[in-house]
Design a protein around this motif. Sequence first.
Motif, PDB file in Angstrom:
ATOM      1  N   MET A   1       0.819  -1.193   0.000  1.00 36.57           N
ATOM      2  CA  MET A   1       0.000   0.000   0.000  1.00 36.57           C
ATOM      3  C   MET A   1       0.871   1.269   0.000  1.00 36.57           C
ATOM      4  O   MET A   1       0.552   2.237  -0.662  1.00 36.57           O
ATOM      5  CB  MET A   1      -0.926  -0.053   1.218  1.00 36.57           C
ATOM      6  CG  MET A   1      -1.837   1.117   1.310  1.00 36.57           C
ATOM      7  SD  MET A   1      -2.992   1.096  -0.053  1.00 36.57           S
ATOM      8  CE  MET A   1      -4.042   2.402   0.385  1.00 36.57           C
ATOM      9  N   VAL A   2       1.960   1.218   0.770  1.00 31.46           N
ATOM     10  CA  VAL A   2       2.842   2.385   0.850  1.00 31.46           C
ATOM     11  C   VAL A   2       3.505   2.636  -0.501  1.00 31.46           C
ATOM     12  O   VAL A   2       3.609   3.780  -0.937  1.00 31.46           O
ATOM     13  CB  VAL A   2       3.904   2.184   1.960  1.00 31.46           C
ATOM     14  CG1 VAL A   2       4.930   3.295   1.928  1.00 31.46           C
ATOM     15  CG2 VAL A   2       3.244   2.106   3.320  1.00 31.46           C
ATOM     16  N   ARG A   3       3.915   1.553  -1.180  1.00 31.80           N
ATOM     17  CA  ARG A   3       4.513   1.713  -2.507  1.00 31.80           C
ATOM     18  C   ARG A   3       3.537   2.355  -3.477  1.00 31.80           C
ATOM     19  O   ARG A   3       3.924   3.173  -4.303  1.00 31.80           O
ATOM     20  CB  ARG A   3       4.957   0.359  -3.053  1.00 31.80           C
ATOM     21  CG  ARG A   3       6.283  -0.038  -2.575  1.00 31.80           C
ATOM     22  CD  ARG A   3       6.768  -1.225  -3.379  1.00 31.80           C
ATOM     23  NE  ARG A   3       7.468  -2.091  -2.461  1.00 31.80           N
ATOM     24  CZ  ARG A   3       7.462  -3.393  -2.499  1.00 31.80           C
ATOM     25  NH1 ARG A   3       6.779  -4.017  -3.410  1.00 31.80           N
ATOM     26  NH2 ARG A   3       8.132  -4.084  -1.630  1.00 31.80           N
ATOM     27  N   PHE A   4       2.281   1.939  -3.398  1.00 28.61           N
ATOM     28  CA  PHE A   4       1.262   2.498  -4.279  1.00 28.61           C
ATOM     29  C   PHE A   4       1.118   4.001  -4.053  1.00 28.61           C
ATOM     30  O   PHE A   4       1.054   4.784  -5.001  1.00 28.61           O
ATOM     31  CB  PHE A   4      -0.086   1.796  -4.060  1.00 28.61           C
ATOM     32  CG  PHE A   4      -1.204   2.427  -4.827  1.00 28.61           C
ATOM     33  CD1 PHE A   4      -1.333   2.201  -6.187  1.00 28.61           C
ATOM     34  CD2 PHE A   4      -2.124   3.256  -4.201  1.00 28.61           C
ATOM     35  CE1 PHE A   4      -2.361   2.785  -6.910  1.00 28.61           C
ATOM     36  CE2 PHE A   4      -3.143   3.848  -4.905  1.00 28.61           C
ATOM     37  CZ  PHE A   4      -3.266   3.612  -6.270  1.00 28.61           C
ATOM     38  N   VAL A   5       1.079   4.418  -2.794  1.00 27.79           N
ATOM     39  CA  VAL A   5       0.939   5.841  -2.466  1.00 27.79           C
ATOM     40  C   VAL A   5       2.167   6.623  -2.939  1.00 27.79           C
ATOM     41  O   VAL A   5       2.033   7.708  -3.518  1.00 27.79           O
ATOM     42  CB  VAL A   5       0.702   6.034  -0.947  1.00 27.79           C
ATOM     43  CG1 VAL A   5       0.757   7.499  -0.564  1.00 27.79           C
ATOM     44  CG2 VAL A   5      -0.624   5.424  -0.535  1.00 27.79           C
ATOM     45  N   LEU A   6       3.340   6.066  -2.720  1.00 32.05           N
ATOM     46  CA  LEU A   6       4.565   6.744  -3.162  1.00 32.05           C
ATOM     47  C   LEU A   6       4.599   6.890  -4.684  1.00 32.05           C
ATOM     48  O   LEU A   6       4.967   7.936  -5.211  1.00 32.05           O
ATOM     49  CB  LEU A   6       5.798   5.992  -2.677  1.00 32.05           C
ATOM     50  CG  LEU A   6       6.091   6.086  -1.182  1.00 32.05           C
ATOM     51  CD1 LEU A   6       7.212   5.131  -0.804  1.00 32.05           C
ATOM     52  CD2 LEU A   6       6.438   7.506  -0.787  1.00 32.05           C
ATOM     53  N   ARG A   7       4.196   5.819  -5.389  1.00 26.74           N
ATOM     54  CA  ARG A   7       4.177   5.907  -6.848  1.00 26.74           C
ATOM     55  C   ARG A   7       3.118   6.881  -7.335  1.00 26.74           C
ATOM     56  O   ARG A   7       3.334   7.600  -8.313  1.00 26.74           O
ATOM     57  CB  ARG A   7       3.953   4.525  -7.454  1.00 26.74           C
ATOM     58  CG  ARG A   7       5.219   3.696  -7.424  1.00 26.74           C
ATOM     59  CD  ARG A   7       5.040   2.433  -8.201  1.00 26.74           C
ATOM     60  NE  ARG A   7       4.993   1.356  -7.211  1.00 26.74           N
ATOM     61  CZ  ARG A   7       4.464   0.170  -7.410  1.00 26.74           C
ATOM     62  NH1 ARG A   7       3.921  -0.131  -8.553  1.00 26.74           N
ATOM     63  NH2 ARG A   7       4.486  -0.734  -6.474  1.00 26.74           N
ATOM     64  N   ALA A   8       1.967   6.918  -6.664  1.00 29.93           N
ATOM     65  CA  ALA A   8       0.915   7.866  -7.052  1.00 29.93           C
ATOM     66  C   ALA A   8       1.387   9.303  -6.835  1.00 29.93           C
ATOM     67  O   ALA A   8       1.143  10.180  -7.680  1.00 29.93           O
ATOM     68  CB  ALA A   8      -0.358   7.592  -6.254  1.00 29.93           C
ATOM     69  N   LEU A   9       2.064   9.560  -5.735  1.00 26.82           N
ATOM     70  CA  LEU A   9       2.608  10.891  -5.484  1.00 26.82           C
ATOM     71  C   LEU A   9       3.689  11.246  -6.498  1.00 26.82           C
ATOM     72  O   LEU A   9       3.803  12.397  -6.927  1.00 26.82           O
ATOM     73  CB  LEU A   9       3.162  10.992  -4.062  1.00 26.82           C
ATOM     74  CG  LEU A   9       2.127  11.046  -2.944  1.00 26.82           C
ATOM     75  CD1 LEU A   9       2.816  10.953  -1.584  1.00 26.82           C
ATOM     76  CD2 LEU A   9       1.293  12.310  -3.032  1.00 26.82           C
ATOM     77  N   ALA A  10       4.476  10.259  -6.900  1.00 24.65           N
ATOM     78  CA  ALA A  10       5.507  10.492  -7.919  1.00 24.65           C
ATOM     79  C   ALA A  10       4.867  10.871  -9.246  1.00 24.65           C
ATOM     80  O   ALA A  10       5.333  11.789  -9.929  1.00 24.65           O
ATOM     81  CB  ALA A  10       6.377   9.253  -8.081  1.00 24.65           C
ATOM     82  N   VAL A  11       3.786  10.196  -9.612  1.00 28.01           N
ATOM     83  CA  VAL A  11       3.089  10.524 -10.859  1.00 28.01           C
ATOM     84  C   VAL A  11       2.471  11.913 -10.770  1.00 28.01           C
ATOM     85  O   VAL A  11       2.514  12.688 -11.728  1.00 28.01           O
ATOM     86  CB  VAL A  11       2.019   9.453 -11.178  1.00 28.01           C
ATOM     87  CG1 VAL A  11       1.115   9.885 -12.314  1.00 28.01           C
ATOM     88  CG2 VAL A  11       2.691   8.134 -11.504  1.00 28.01           C
TER      89      VAL A  11
END
Length: 107
Positions: A1-11
């Motif tokens: 879940m944390v990876r998903f949030v980090l990737r979404a913030l990166a996008v």
Amino acid sequence: MVRFVLRALAVFCLAMMVIVGVVDATRSIGTSAMTLTPLADSWDAIAPGSRTALGEWLDETAHPVLADPILATVTGWPTVAVFGGLALVLALLGRRRRKRTAGSLGG
């Protein structure tokens, strides 16, 4: 879940970088000179007063000798560079790590 949030913030940061880059490119074409918008100007255009509130909060929580130069330095950087750097850092933090095998040399 944390990876998903980090990737979404990166996008999101990457999208903001592209938007600000297009605005800066348009201004540069209009003035026939390279124009980069400082983060302070972009921040004030989007959320007036919040940068001042952050400065006051930093003065209360951190030492003013440390907080003032850092805030002034970062807000003086081009907005494109700030969002590009954030996108890169967040993408690296959110990436999946490859498992290393005993016989691989990294290739």
